[in-house]
Write an enzyme that holds these catalytic residues in place. Sequence first.
Site, PDB file in Angstrom:
ATOM      1  N   ASN A 105       0.877  -1.171   0.000  1.00 14.15           N
ATOM      2  CA  ASN A 105       0.000   0.000   0.000  1.00 14.15           C
ATOM      3  C   ASN A 105       0.922   1.230   0.000  1.00 14.15           C
ATOM      4  O   ASN A 105       1.433   1.633   1.040  1.00 14.15           O
ATOM      5  CB  ASN A 105      -0.880  -0.035   1.249  1.00 14.15           C
ATOM      6  CG  ASN A 105      -1.837   1.138   1.325  1.00 14.15           C
ATOM      7  OD1 ASN A 105      -1.806   2.033   0.483  1.00 14.15           O
ATOM      8  ND2 ASN A 105      -2.677   1.132   2.344  1.00 14.15           N
TER       9      ASN A 105
ATOM     10  N   ARG B  87      -2.469  -2.162  -3.560  1.00 11.17           N
ATOM     11  CA  ARG B  87      -3.677  -1.353  -3.385  1.00 11.17           C
ATOM     12  C   ARG B  87      -3.584  -0.177  -4.357  1.00 11.17           C
ATOM     13  O   ARG B  87      -2.586   0.542  -4.374  1.00 11.17           O
ATOM     14  CB  ARG B  87      -3.735  -0.827  -1.966  1.00 11.17           C
ATOM     15  CG  ARG B  87      -4.905   0.099  -1.780  1.00 11.17           C
ATOM     16  CD  ARG B  87      -4.892   0.734  -0.418  1.00 11.17           C
ATOM     17  NE  ARG B  87      -6.051   1.590  -0.290  1.00 11.17           N
ATOM     18  CZ  ARG B  87      -6.067   2.720   0.386  1.00 11.17           C
ATOM     19  NH1 ARG B  87      -4.995   3.139   1.010  1.00 11.17           N
ATOM     20  NH2 ARG B  87      -7.161   3.428   0.458  1.00 11.17           N
TER      21      ARG B  87
ATOM     22  N   HIS C  15     -12.992   2.711   0.014  1.00  8.80           N
ATOM     23  CA  HIS C  15     -13.037   1.652   1.042  1.00  8.80           C
ATOM     24  C   HIS C  15     -13.739   0.387   0.527  1.00  8.80           C
ATOM     25  O   HIS C  15     -14.279  -0.395   1.320  1.00  8.80           O
ATOM     26  CB  HIS C  15     -13.816   2.104   2.303  1.00  8.80           C
ATOM     27  CG  HIS C  15     -13.162   3.162   3.115  1.00  8.80           C
ATOM     28  ND1 HIS C  15     -13.882   4.174   3.723  1.00  8.80           N
ATOM     29  CD2 HIS C  15     -11.874   3.374   3.452  1.00  8.80           C
ATOM     30  CE1 HIS C  15     -13.064   4.963   4.391  1.00  8.80           C
ATOM     31  NE2 HIS C  15     -11.834   4.508   4.247  1.00  8.80           N
TER      32      HIS C  15
ATOM     33  N   ARG D 106     -12.101  15.430   7.923  1.00 10.48           N
ATOM     34  CA  ARG D 106     -12.854  15.850   6.729  1.00 10.48           C
ATOM     35  C   ARG D 106     -14.271  16.258   7.101  1.00 10.48           C
ATOM     36  O   ARG D 106     -14.899  15.625   7.949  1.00 10.48           O
ATOM     37  CB  ARG D 106     -12.927  14.706   5.707  1.00 10.48           C
ATOM     38  CG  ARG D 106     -11.599  14.300   5.135  1.00 10.48           C
ATOM     39  CD  ARG D 106     -11.798  13.316   3.962  1.00 10.48           C
ATOM     40  NE  ARG D 106     -10.536  12.754   3.538  1.00 10.48           N
ATOM     41  CZ  ARG D 106     -10.243  11.442   3.569  1.00 10.48           C
ATOM     42  NH1 ARG D 106     -11.142  10.569   3.989  1.00 10.48           N
ATOM     43  NH2 ARG D 106      -9.069  11.025   3.162  1.00 10.48           N
TER      44      ARG D 106
ATOM     45  N   GLU E 281      -8.248  -5.272   5.050  1.00  7.34           N
ATOM     46  CA  GLU E 281      -8.093  -4.917   3.633  1.00  7.34           C
ATOM     47  C   GLU E 281      -6.905  -5.643   3.000  1.00  7.34           C
ATOM     48  O   GLU E 281      -6.942  -6.021   1.833  1.00  7.34           O
ATOM     49  CB  GLU E 281      -7.971  -3.401   3.498  1.00  7.34           C
ATOM     50  CG  GLU E 281      -9.311  -2.732   3.834  1.00  7.34           C
ATOM     51  CD  GLU E 281      -9.226  -1.239   4.115  1.00  7.34           C
ATOM     52  OE1 GLU E 281      -9.492  -0.471   3.206  1.00  7.34           O
ATOM     53  OE2 GLU E 281      -8.892  -0.857   5.255  1.00  7.34           O
TER      54      GLU E 281
END
Length: 398
Positions: free
Chosen positions: A7, A90, A179, A240, A385
């Site tokens: 990743n 990823r 996601h 965010r 993940e």
Amino acid sequence: MNILVINAGSSSLKYQLIDMETEGVIAKGLCERIGTAGSVLRHKGKGEEAVISAPMPDHNAAIELVLNALTDKNHGVIQTMGDIGAVGHRVVHSAEDFDRSVLIDDRVLAVCEKNADLAPLHVPANIMGIRACKKVMPRTPMAAVFDTAFHSTMPPRAFLYAIPYEAYTDLKVRRYGFHGTSHMYVARLAAAHLNKPIEALKIVTCHLGNGSSITAVDGGKSVDTSMGFTPLEGVPMGTRSGDIDPAVVEYLAAKTGMTLPETINYLNKKSGVLGVSGVGSDFRDLSAAEKDGNIRAVLALDLFAYRVKKYIGAYAAAMNGLDCVVFTAGVGENDAAMRGRIMSGTDFLGIAFDADANRNFTRGTVFEISQKSSRVKVLIVPTNEELVIARETKSLIG
Ligand code: ADP
């Protein structure tokens, strides 16, 4: 067979080496500060964590250090690079080009490069990670696993913005969602736990971490998700804002003198529960501040829970029903108080929440936090993940 999961970020690179016989992680680590002074590799293989300070001018240097660490005679876990059967990368964005994971070849890389504009903070870094791996292990098969791919099943009414259609056809402005590997994984585990075919279930998956998104999974397919063109849309997050009237952007810029990129940065990095509370983006810090009576921390937690709950209700309506709500990721898996807040006043949906089970939950396993009699089940499902990326890679190489 061992699969290396990569990743790659712009200045960091996380990895895990997974033994696919057992699906156990045999080594993992993180390169930080790639391209700047003070770069360091933290590697956990055999024995204690090794902290290796070494120059990493670019991702090539980082990958070489990772491979050295994996084969090192002290903290390594494999003999040679040949013990890595494949690499799974990823990749954050697939635009509309890939609706599933793919083996990486020159054509795939060219498409990823074309799409880099859509996620300029992420995709170029993902590509650097892929190129660096190809350089040091040119014969090892590699797969790209996309965050957006699971959401490619969203219908146009869910993915289109209500702006002139040409913005979509000419500029690819639409909602993509992120996601995806996590939402897919936890929805499937939830179905397995409930012992029902996923095709028969309407599930709302709540991935609540530093970044958060909610997905409506109908019959195993994503039919709507809260993040949009970028991860800024949807529920508020650590830093965010989530959904906001776009007119605020112009007003803020005019009143404060911020440029447009600065205003977007303000919404991405200084907003969310950090901005509302003034305390921080970590929910543990917010809970501690709440206990100390910090009113803005309470407000941030309340606002977050309220907005997540609104999405759950909206997605139950979108799917015309609800069988299961899933909580996952850092906050979803660990923060019992937040789960309780979100679930309060959801009995009208058929949820009989089990507050005791929620408080006394077992970590690291699928855990039911609704009462036995509850028509809608509520589950904590730990996400993974990296394992999804490794499994997808394995299935692609056959
Ligand atoms: P990322 O989006 O970075 O992958 P994670 O899913 O790892 O995020 O979630 C990180 C967040 O999870 C932290 O910022 C923190 O707010 C939250 N978190 C982790 N552990 C706990 C805990 N025990 N209680 C409350 N919140 C937690």
